[in-house]
Design a protein around this motif. Structure first.
Motif, PDB file in Angstrom:
ATOM      1  N   PRO A 197       0.841  -1.198   0.000  1.00  0.00           N
ATOM      2  CA  PRO A 197       0.000   0.000   0.000  1.00  0.00           C
ATOM      3  C   PRO A 197       0.879   1.252   0.000  1.00  0.00           C
ATOM      4  O   PRO A 197       1.787   1.400   0.811  1.00  0.00           O
ATOM      5  CB  PRO A 197      -0.794  -0.119   1.296  1.00  0.00           C
ATOM      6  CG  PRO A 197      -0.824  -1.586   1.570  1.00  0.00           C
ATOM      7  CD  PRO A 197       0.515  -2.096   1.112  1.00  0.00           C
ATOM      8  N   GLY A 198       0.626   2.135  -0.934  1.00  0.00           N
ATOM      9  CA  GLY A 198       1.448   3.325  -1.051  1.00  0.00           C
ATOM     10  C   GLY A 198       2.685   3.113  -1.902  1.00  0.00           C
ATOM     11  O   GLY A 198       3.465   4.030  -2.103  1.00  0.00           O
ATOM     12  N   GLY A 199       2.858   1.880  -2.399  1.00  0.00           N
ATOM     13  CA  GLY A 199       4.006   1.589  -3.252  1.00  0.00           C
ATOM     14  C   GLY A 199       3.858   2.197  -4.628  1.00  0.00           C
ATOM     15  O   GLY A 199       2.845   2.838  -4.945  1.00  0.00           O
ATOM     16  N   ASP A 200       4.832   2.001  -5.439  1.00  0.00           N
ATOM     17  CA  ASP A 200       4.827   2.569  -6.784  1.00  0.00           C
ATOM     18  C   ASP A 200       5.656   1.667  -7.690  1.00  0.00           C
ATOM     19  O   ASP A 200       5.789   0.477  -7.415  1.00  0.00           O
ATOM     20  CB  ASP A 200       5.382   3.986  -6.755  1.00  0.00           C
ATOM     21  CG  ASP A 200       4.752   4.867  -7.829  1.00  0.00           C
ATOM     22  OD1 ASP A 200       4.557   4.362  -8.942  1.00  0.00           O
ATOM     23  OD2 ASP A 200       4.460   6.037  -7.550  1.00  0.00           O
ATOM     24  N   GLN A 201       6.233   2.222  -8.737  1.00  0.00           N
ATOM     25  CA  GLN A 201       7.055   1.448  -9.651  1.00  0.00           C
ATOM     26  C   GLN A 201       8.516   1.462  -9.217  1.00  0.00           C
ATOM     27  O   GLN A 201       9.042   2.489  -8.785  1.00  0.00           O
ATOM     28  CB  GLN A 201       6.948   2.007 -11.068  1.00  0.00           C
ATOM     29  CG  GLN A 201       5.587   1.802 -11.711  1.00  0.00           C
ATOM     30  CD  GLN A 201       5.569   2.317 -13.136  1.00  0.00           C
ATOM     31  OE1 GLN A 201       6.304   3.237 -13.496  1.00  0.00           O
ATOM     32  NE2 GLN A 201       4.733   1.728 -13.960  1.00  0.00           N
ATOM     33  N   VAL A 202       9.161   0.283  -9.335  1.00  0.00           N
ATOM     34  CA  VAL A 202      10.593   0.156  -9.062  1.00  0.00           C
ATOM     35  C   VAL A 202      11.217  -0.627 -10.214  1.00  0.00           C
ATOM     36  O   VAL A 202      10.505  -1.244 -11.014  1.00  0.00           O
ATOM     37  CB  VAL A 202      10.863  -0.571  -7.720  1.00  0.00           C
ATOM     38  CG1 VAL A 202      10.298   0.214  -6.548  1.00  0.00           C
ATOM     39  CG2 VAL A 202      10.277  -1.985  -7.748  1.00  0.00           C
ATOM     40  N   LEU A 203      12.536  -0.603 -10.289  1.00  0.00           N
ATOM     41  CA  LEU A 203      13.257  -1.355 -11.321  1.00  0.00           C
ATOM     42  C   LEU A 203      13.963  -2.553 -10.712  1.00  0.00           C
ATOM     43  O   LEU A 203      14.520  -2.461  -9.615  1.00  0.00           O
ATOM     44  CB  LEU A 203      14.296  -0.480 -12.018  1.00  0.00           C
ATOM     45  CG  LEU A 203      13.817   0.709 -12.840  1.00  0.00           C
ATOM     46  CD1 LEU A 203      15.001   1.346 -13.566  1.00  0.00           C
ATOM     47  CD2 LEU A 203      12.744   0.303 -13.838  1.00  0.00           C
ATOM     48  N   ILE A 204      13.933  -3.670 -11.448  1.00  0.00           N
ATOM     49  CA  ILE A 204      14.738  -4.839 -11.102  1.00  0.00           C
ATOM     50  C   ILE A 204      15.512  -5.226 -12.356  1.00  0.00           C
ATOM     51  O   ILE A 204      14.913  -5.500 -13.406  1.00  0.00           O
ATOM     52  CB  ILE A 204      13.875  -6.021 -10.617  1.00  0.00           C
ATOM     53  CG1 ILE A 204      13.170  -5.663  -9.312  1.00  0.00           C
ATOM     54  CG2 ILE A 204      14.732  -7.270 -10.435  1.00  0.00           C
ATOM     55  CD1 ILE A 204      12.295  -6.767  -8.758  1.00  0.00           C
TER      56      ILE A 204
END
Length: 255
Positions: A197-204
């Protein structure tokens, strides 16, 4: 330069004598993550269908900036081998395609593009259709490759795959970041909002993946949930050098 694959969708593809259509999809190989083909839907200059365009076909020093320019004519594209995009692209089809244009194979050699890190190694034979004279010997020792399983995957199809960290799910694939010089996918864009909750986009980074379940539609990484949660958030703007350095520092991994 790093860019989002999604920015390619809809871009016009222009031959030496005019536009041929718009990009609908990209095919990458699931071993080296090279972007091997653009899937282009042709315009009304001939019967609408989808054709494959290899990065080998791009004009020298082509920059992805709103359109892709080809070192081909419309007629060459029109006469290229047809593809059924509703079925996997077989190695047989790839060989026929490369044979038609006189391009080298990318799966023979130690580098991303066979004998090169960049898609610039072209055959010196004709590219007007039909078998290139320089390819005759090449195809004599590639007969066995015709029966090999394909390793091509659609970026549209893989979007939505679940991402599994070492200790649980963390979201799903929401896009791809690629290098527009080498035409290789460097990172997955992961949407974490379904888990955090409250997260967004990240890169892996693709090299931080340890398994892809093509049947179960999931991707696994040895990273933990906490590592992903603490990583810098990714915006729609392509990552620059400082962002990548911050990302690698967060995960304690070398670039």
């Amino acid at each position: 330069m790093l860019q989002s694959i999604q920015r390619l969708y809809g871009q016009p593809v222009i031959a030496r004598d005019g536009e041929i259509g718009n990009i609908k999809d990209c095919y990458f190989d699931d071993e080296a993550w090279g972007v091997r083909y653009l899937v282009v839907e042709t315009g009304n200059w001939f019967d609408t269908r989808q054709v494959l365009i290899s990065p080998y076909s791009f004009e020298p020093n082509n920059q992805v900036s709103g359109s892709i320019k080809l070192d081909l004519t419309r007629q060459q594209v029109k006469d290229s081998p047809e593809i059924d995009t509703h079925r996997p692209v077989s190695r047989q089809h790839e060989i026929d395609y490369l044979d038609y244009y006189g391009y080298p194979t990318y799966w023979d050699g130690a580098f991303l593009w066979g004998m090169s890190e960049l898609p610039t190694s072209r055959s010196m034979g004709t590219t007007t259709g039909g078998r290139s004279d320089t390819n005759v010997g090449r195809f004599e020792h590639e007969e066995d490759a015709r029966t090999e399983d394909t390793h091509l995957r659609s970026t549209r199809a893989v979007s939505g795959y679940r991402i599994q960290a070492a200790d649980g799910g963390i979201g799903h694939v929401d896009g791809f970041v690629f290098d527009d010089a080498a035409w290789v996918i460097r990172d997955l864009i992961v949407d974490t909002r379904s888990w955090w909750p409250g997260g967004d986009q990240v890169l892996i980074a693709t090299r931080w993946l340890n398994h892809i379940d093509w049947i179960g539609s999931s991707v696994s990484t040895p990273l933990t949930r906490d590592e992903v949660r603490s990583s810098p958030l990714f915006s729609a703007i392509a990552p620059d050098r400082s962002f990548k350095e911050e990302l690698h520092t967060n995960f304690g991994r070398q670039e």
